[in-house]
Design a protein around this motif. Structure first.
Motif, mmCIF file in Angstrom:
data_model
loop_
_atom_site.group_PDB
_atom_site.id
_atom_site.type_symbol
_atom_site.label_atom_id
_atom_site.label_comp_id
_atom_site.label_asym_id
_atom_site.label_seq_id
_atom_site.Cartn_x
_atom_site.Cartn_y
_atom_site.Cartn_z
ATOM 1 N N ARG A 107 3.354 5.886 -2.706
ATOM 2 C CA ARG A 107 4.049 6.656 -3.731
ATOM 3 C C ARG A 107 4.260 6.254 -4.897
ATOM 4 O O ARG A 107 5.118 7.879 -5.661
ATOM 5 N N MET A 108 4.005 5.220 -5.871
ATOM 6 C CA MET A 108 4.055 4.766 -6.905
ATOM 7 C C MET A 108 2.187 5.660 -7.747
ATOM 8 O O MET A 108 3.361 6.737 -9.788
ATOM 9 N N LEU A 155 1.070 -1.582 -0.388
ATOM 10 C CA LEU A 155 -0.071 -0.047 0.102
ATOM 11 C C LEU A 155 0.444 1.221 0.078
ATOM 12 O O LEU A 155 0.425 2.328 -0.201
ATOM 13 N N ARG A 156 1.776 1.512 0.980
ATOM 14 C CA ARG A 156 2.745 2.359 0.302
ATOM 15 C C ARG A 156 3.273 2.811 -0.800
ATOM 16 O O ARG A 156 3.780 3.418 -0.784
ATOM 17 N N VAL A 157 3.734 1.550 -1.085
ATOM 18 C CA VAL A 157 4.737 1.135 -2.127
ATOM 19 C C VAL A 157 3.428 2.434 -3.709
ATOM 20 O O VAL A 157 3.983 2.502 -4.447
ATOM 21 N N LEU A 216 1.310 -3.707 -9.546
ATOM 22 C CA LEU A 216 1.030 -2.927 -8.759
ATOM 23 C C LEU A 216 1.539 -1.615 -9.638
ATOM 24 O O LEU A 216 0.870 -0.818 -9.327
ATOM 25 N N GLY A 217 2.213 -1.483 -10.407
ATOM 26 C CA GLY A 217 2.952 -0.624 -11.257
ATOM 27 C C GLY A 217 1.766 -0.131 -12.151
ATOM 28 O O GLY A 217 1.893 1.230 -12.504
ATOM 29 N N ILE A 272 1.279 11.048 -11.167
ATOM 30 C CA ILE A 272 -0.066 11.545 -11.319
ATOM 31 C C ILE A 272 1.136 13.299 -11.260
ATOM 32 O O ILE A 272 0.680 13.631 -12.088
ATOM 33 N N VAL A 273 2.361 12.809 -10.593
ATOM 34 C CA VAL A 273 2.968 14.274 -11.056
ATOM 35 C C VAL A 273 3.880 14.331 -12.026
ATOM 36 O O VAL A 273 4.015 15.300 -12.885
ATOM 37 N N GLN A 274 4.001 13.002 -12.892
ATOM 38 C CA GLN A 274 4.392 12.799 -14.466
ATOM 39 C C GLN A 274 3.062 13.495 -15.357
ATOM 40 O O GLN A 274 3.635 14.032 -16.274
ATOM 41 N N ALA A 275 1.940 12.808 -15.209
ATOM 42 C CA ALA A 275 0.585 12.123 -16.235
ATOM 43 C C ALA A 275 0.460 13.912 -15.884
ATOM 44 O O ALA A 275 -0.023 14.685 -17.055
#
Length: 270
Positions: free
Chosen positions: A13-14, A8-10, A107-108, A19-22
């Motif tokens: 963060r992913m 869940l933590r991973v 997960l990615g 979101i930043v990239q998009a």
């Protein structure tokens, strides 16, 4: 539990990183969502015109209006684009780089799916708000929060169902050179049977048994019906039960296909 919390933590963060990239492509999201909402708007106007000119339909104008106003949001919220990317990673050997990482490749893909939907929601919400306001007097709007809560649950289940079907088809690339034809066939069938093109309530009576119980209905049409239709409490619970059963069934099959593929996988660096 420790593994779950770590995942869940991973995932969090992913998702934030995605979101930043998009967010670099904010204008693109506006264009994508404008295109996404244009087809339901055109369909809405066509069906409302048909009803105004005396067309005898099994549903009324309020159902049709509510259905198409919500359609673009539901199709966006339950959509998945995993198949092609997953198949490509398997075929080209990029899966190998994920197999040595602490986080799963899937997960990615979940993080990418969630992050892009968040970005799309910011672009789509104002458009739906305007459409909702224009047709507010011709819509079925549930009075209490209970129906909206069921809508949210059905929406999540629909999204999971689509995602697991994508995993199942994409994982066939462990044994097949190209799954594109299967993915395209699935997309064509799903567009019709999910209610993305024509509301399933307008399908002929002789097809009702199949139409009402096939899995694609529970990816788009059923979540919309929870709000737009006059489903009784029994119908709602039965529908959610069938939807959950499909999620579990496809989830088990997708898990088996994925696990078998991982065991058979061989590529440079694997």
């Amino acid at each position: 539990m420790t593994t779950l919390l770590r995942n869940l933590r991973v995932l969090r963060r992913m998702t934030a990183a995605n979101i930043v990239q998009a967010s670099v492509y904010r204008g693109a999201w506006l264009i994508f969502m404008a295109a996404n909402i244009s087809v339901p708007i055109i369909s809405l106007l066509i069906w409302r015109t048909a009803i105004a000119n005396g067309a005898q339909l099994p549903v009324d104008e309020r159902y049709v209006t509510t259905y198409f106003v919500l359609l673009s949001f539901v199709t966006m919220a339950t959509s998945s684009w995993l198949t092609g990317f997953l198949a490509s990673d398997i075929r080209l050997g990029r899966l190998s780089t994920w197999m040595v990482r602490p986080a799963s490749l899937l997960l990615g893909f979940v993080a990418n799916n969630v992050s892009e939907k968040i970005m799309k929601l910011f672009a789509l919400a104002p458009m739906i708000g305007v459409l909702w306001w224009v047709f507010r007097d011709s819509m079925n709007i549930p009075a209490g929060p209970g129906r909206w809560a069921l809508f949210a649950v059905s929406l999540v289940l629909g999204a999971v169902l689509v995602f697991t079907i994508d995993i199942m088809i994409g994982s066939l690339a462990f044994w097949m050179d190209d799954v594109l034809a299967i993915a395209q066939a699935r997309m064509l069938i799903a567009n019709v049977l999910s209610g993305s093109i024509v509301p399933l309530a307008l399908m002929p009576d002789w097809s009702r048994g199949f139409i009402d119980n096939q899995p694609f209905r529970y990816t788009v049409s059923f979540p919309v019906e929870v709000v737009a239709g006059n489903l009784s409490g029994t119908d709602l619970l039965a529908g959610l039960g069938i939807q959950l059963a499909y999620v579990l069934a496809f989830g088990v099959v997708a898990r088996l296909v994925w696990s078998s593929g991982i065991r058979a996988y061989s590529a440079v660096g694997a």
